[in-house]
Motif scaffolding. Sequence first.
Motif, PDB file in Angstrom:
ATOM      1  N   LEU A 112       0.796  -1.226   0.000  1.00 53.76           N
ATOM      2  CA  LEU A 112       0.000   0.000   0.000  1.00 53.76           C
ATOM      3  C   LEU A 112       0.829   1.277   0.000  1.00 53.76           C
ATOM      4  O   LEU A 112       0.278   2.374   0.107  1.00 53.76           O
ATOM      5  N   ARG A 118      -1.368   1.733  -5.571  1.00 52.67           N
ATOM      6  CA  ARG A 118      -2.543   1.837  -4.697  1.00 52.67           C
ATOM      7  C   ARG A 118      -3.773   2.330  -5.473  1.00 52.67           C
ATOM      8  O   ARG A 118      -4.889   1.841  -5.259  1.00 52.67           O
ATOM      9  N   LYS A 124      -8.407  -2.372  -0.371  1.00 50.26           N
ATOM     10  CA  LYS A 124      -7.094  -2.390   0.277  1.00 50.26           C
ATOM     11  C   LYS A 124      -7.232  -2.910   1.706  1.00 50.26           C
ATOM     12  O   LYS A 124      -8.113  -2.468   2.451  1.00 50.26           O
ATOM     13  N   ILE A 125      -6.334  -3.844   2.058  1.00 52.92           N
ATOM     14  CA  ILE A 125      -6.404  -4.514   3.357  1.00 52.92           C
ATOM     15  C   ILE A 125      -5.057  -4.405   4.065  1.00 52.92           C
ATOM     16  O   ILE A 125      -3.994  -4.515   3.429  1.00 52.92           O
ATOM     17  N   PHE A 126      -5.104  -4.212   5.382  1.00 50.75           N
ATOM     18  CA  PHE A 126      -3.893  -4.232   6.196  1.00 50.75           C
ATOM     19  C   PHE A 126      -4.053  -5.307   7.254  1.00 50.75           C
ATOM     20  O   PHE A 126      -5.012  -5.293   8.029  1.00 50.75           O
ATOM     21  N   LYS A 173      -1.256   1.781   7.044  1.00 53.33           N
ATOM     22  CA  LYS A 173      -2.524   1.296   7.596  1.00 53.33           C
ATOM     23  C   LYS A 173      -3.654   2.284   7.315  1.00 53.33           C
ATOM     24  O   LYS A 173      -4.816   1.898   7.138  1.00 53.33           O
ATOM     25  N   ALA A 176      -5.895   1.625   4.275  1.00 53.62           N
ATOM     26  CA  ALA A 176      -6.662   0.372   4.191  1.00 53.62           C
ATOM     27  C   ALA A 176      -8.164   0.609   4.309  1.00 53.62           C
ATOM     28  O   ALA A 176      -8.618   1.446   5.094  1.00 53.62           O
ATOM     29  N   ILE A 179      -8.991  -3.397   8.091  1.00 52.64           N
ATOM     30  CA  ILE A 179      -7.842  -3.824   8.900  1.00 52.64           C
ATOM     31  C   ILE A 179      -8.220  -5.139   9.580  1.00 52.64           C
ATOM     32  O   ILE A 179      -9.272  -5.240  10.219  1.00 52.64           O
TER      33      ILE A 179
END
Length: 205
Positions: A112, A118, A124-126, A173, A176, A179
């Motif tokens: 990311l 991006r 989008k995942i953290f 983060k 994201a 999360i």
Amino acid sequence: MTIIGIAGGTGSGKTTVVRKIAESLPPHCAAVVPLDSYYNDTTHMTEEERHAINFDHPDAFDWKLLIEHIRMLKEGIAVEQPTYSYLICNRLPETIHVEPKPVIIIEGIMTLINKKLRDMMDFKIFVDTDDDVRLIRNIRRDVVERGRTVEMVLDRYEKVLKPMHEQFIEPTKKFADLIIPRGGDNKSGIHILKTYIEGIVTRVK
């Protein structure tokens, strides 16, 4: 096509999350593109220079090639994904043929951090895991898979992994959409993610 980015610190459980997602989908619906495959080509370097590379810094990655490959996949063009060896700190001659799929998952510590990459993502995942857990996982992995001693791993964690995580990885983060604490152990978080991706696959059908 839907592009999903999964980031998180080394040892956070990203690979486990990706595996559980892939196992829940019908065959041939998703392709995984590991960020680790896109470390820079170091053929021009000496062995000593290669082993001095900071693999936890953004400059260690070939962002241009990765972005080009994701663009090609989005356009329906297959790519030859590089393969990388931590033992020789360089790319291997072999490549992996990756076909365009309804879902493309990009997975890696700094997935990311690059804005161009991006901006190509739909979700989008953290993956967030406690530092002590990540350290234990790093010790187990590096001793078994990369031939390092416990002392070497601890020294690298203190001098490289921890400061790089705090400087480059943890701040991503904020980008994201979701999360997932506790990584692969978070059954509820993974279930939410699976449901989202299964919905994408159903719509594509």
